[in-house]
Design an enzyme around this catalytic site. Structure first.
Site, short mmCIF file in Angstrom:
data_model
loop_
_atom_site.label_atom_id
_atom_site.label_comp_id
_atom_site.label_asym_id
_atom_site.label_seq_id
_atom_site.Cartn_x
_atom_site.Cartn_y
_atom_site.Cartn_z
N GLU A 1 0.85 0.70 -9.96
CA GLU A 1 2.26 1.00 -9.64
C GLU A 1 2.92 1.65 -10.85
O GLU A 1 2.73 1.21 -11.98
CB GLU A 1 3.08 -0.25 -9.29
CG GLU A 1 2.80 -0.84 -7.95
CD GLU A 1 3.73 -2.04 -7.63
OE1 GLU A 1 4.86 -2.08 -8.19
OE2 GLU A 1 3.33 -2.90 -6.86
N GLU B 1 0.96 -8.80 -8.86
CA GLU B 1 2.00 -9.31 -9.76
C GLU B 1 2.24 -10.81 -9.66
O GLU B 1 3.34 -11.27 -9.33
CB GLU B 1 3.32 -8.55 -9.52
CG GLU B 1 3.25 -7.09 -9.91
CD GLU B 1 4.59 -6.39 -9.85
OE1 GLU B 1 4.72 -5.31 -10.47
OE2 GLU B 1 5.53 -6.91 -9.20
#
Length: 446
Positions: free
Chosen positions: A355, A162
């Site tokens: 995720e 991320e």
């Protein structure tokens, strides 16, 4: 209420043979043992009063460093194929730091669980800075050390987690470590993380790795209306949070107008950033509804959105929300994946959901079961629509230190009793048993 796969009339649809099922964690959020590693930017950040909502730190967290054998047993009992964890760069920089990951990998393999390390999950050594280009090269050197030690047993690698959030929250808005509020002057941090990714891919390839990806966060951007101002704001938000971090990797170019804002020889850097990937990791939580700026600062999902940004985030109405205030929109996952396939075509490698999860309190966590049930069905619809999806990882195995929220948000399939730091007792939740049974049902269909 989610369907129980044990004898249920409507089980989760069958995913393709070879589909990889896993759960994810990150080092800083669960490991603890802060005295056995050098300081990270998050240690410095949490030491500043008012940075963490409950005033806590991750010095102990779940104490996974000392209790990893217990946690590997939980993974084995859950029946996952793989465990996505992160390697702490500050720990590797400390004496004996790689020994911990050596033991962890061996224990995972002995339990029949494939290790999937992420090499950077936000815990940058405190003496380094993503605004400094040299950090990307230091990252590649660190990656070489890790793969040299673990590469004989680890076959799937994730470089960076991320970079969008680490740039936006940590460098632009200042709500995450390292706590800078640079706004658009944070763009070099994005570029250097992407460059670090590309250099890491090169280092991994040089060591013989053949299964490499990244974990990028993405979600659909929904305009608040069809008015020109809302459409323009939504397009800009999509550019910043989606295309800025996907286009360089998949197309070898920045979206129009952004490349000229990046430091260094951007064309040469893009050739490194666009090193071919074996899979593309997607972290998905929710779509975002975006409109024209309203001239006031707002708080959304635990983040303060400054008034001076050229967009504002709006509520998505008439959908459930998690206890974090995030909207629950499973169909957004289908939309995202089919949209990415349409946008990038054959430049998009096979996708792995690295995720997906939600924060809810309690051990009888029926809301989490409903969330996971809905998202697995949405993921299967994307597979039916032709998206090449190869795996799915739930966030997260354990309740943990949830960054600026401290311990107030619980994403785990396993409850951790933080009120008793002497035991940090683990208790599998209802969602743990539900997922275990889903995985058994998936395998029984093959």
């Amino acid at each position: 209420m989610a369907t129980d796969p044990r004898g249920a009339a409507n089980p989760i649809p069958r995913f393709p043979a070879g589909f990889l099922w896993g759960v994810s964690t990150s080092a800083h959020q669960i490991e603890g043992a802060a005295d056995a590693r050098e300081q990270s930017v998050w240690d410095a950040f949490t030491a500043e009063p008012g940075r963490i909502k409950d005033g806590s730190t991750a010095a102990v967290a779940c104490d996974h460093y000392h209790r990893h054998t217990e946690d590997v047993a939980l993974l084995s009992g859950l029946g996952v194929d793989a465990y996505r964890f992160s390697v702490s760069w500050p720990r590797v920089n400390s004496p004996g730091g790689l020994d911990f990951y050596d033991r962890l990998v061996d224990e995972l393999l002995a339990a029949g669980v494939r290790p999937v390390p992420t090499l950077f999950h936000w815990d940058l050594p405190a003496r380094l800075d993503w605004l400094d280009r040299d950090t990307a090269h230091r990252f590649a050197a660190y990656v070489s050390r890790v793969v040299d030690r673990l590469g004989d047993r680890v076959h799937r690698w994730i470089t960076v987690n991320e970079p969008a959030e680490h740039t936006l929250l940590g460098h632009a808005l200042g709500t995450h470590a390292p706590g800078r509020r640079l706004m658009f002057d944070a763009l070099p941090a994005a570029h250097h993380q992407l460059l670090a990714h590309g250099l890491a891919v090169q280092a991994l390839r040089a060591a013989g790795a053949r299964d490499i990806g990244i974990a990028n966060s993405h979600g659909p951007t929904w305009p608040a209306s069809r008015e020109p101002g809302d459409l323009e704001a939504a397009a800009f938000y999509d550019l910043l949070l989606n295309r800025l971090f996907a286009d360089p990797l998949l197309l070898g170019e920045y979206p129009e107008g952004l490349g000229e804002l990046m430091p260094g020889d951007v064309a040469s850097d893009l050739a490194v950033i666009a090193e071919p990937l074996d899979f593309y990791g997607v972290n998905y939580y929710a779509p975002t509804r975006v409109g024209a700026p309203q001239g006031t600062e707002i708080e959304f999902g635990g983040v303060r959105i400054p008034a001076e940004l050229p967009f504002t985030v709006r509520q998505i109405e008439d959908v459930p929300v998690t206890d974090f205030g995030w909207p629950v929109v499973p169909e957004g996952l289908t939309e995202l994946l089919t949209g990415f396939t349409a946008r990038y075509g054959d430049r998009l490698p096979p996708v792995v959901i690295t995720e997906n999860g939600c924060s809810y309190p309690g051990i009888d966590d029926q809301d989490r079961i409903a969330y996971l049930d809905g998202h697995l069905r949405a993921l299967h619809r994307a597979v039916e629509a032709g998206v090449d999806v190869r795996g799915y990882f739930v966030w997260s195995l354990l309740d943990n230190f949830e960054w600026a929220e401290g311990y107030e948000r619980r994403f785990g399939l396993v409850h951790v009793d933080f009120s008793d730091p002497g035991t940090l007792k683990r208790t599998p939740k209802a969602s743990y048993a539900w997922l275990r049974d889903v995985l058994r049902a998936q395998r029984s269909q093959r």
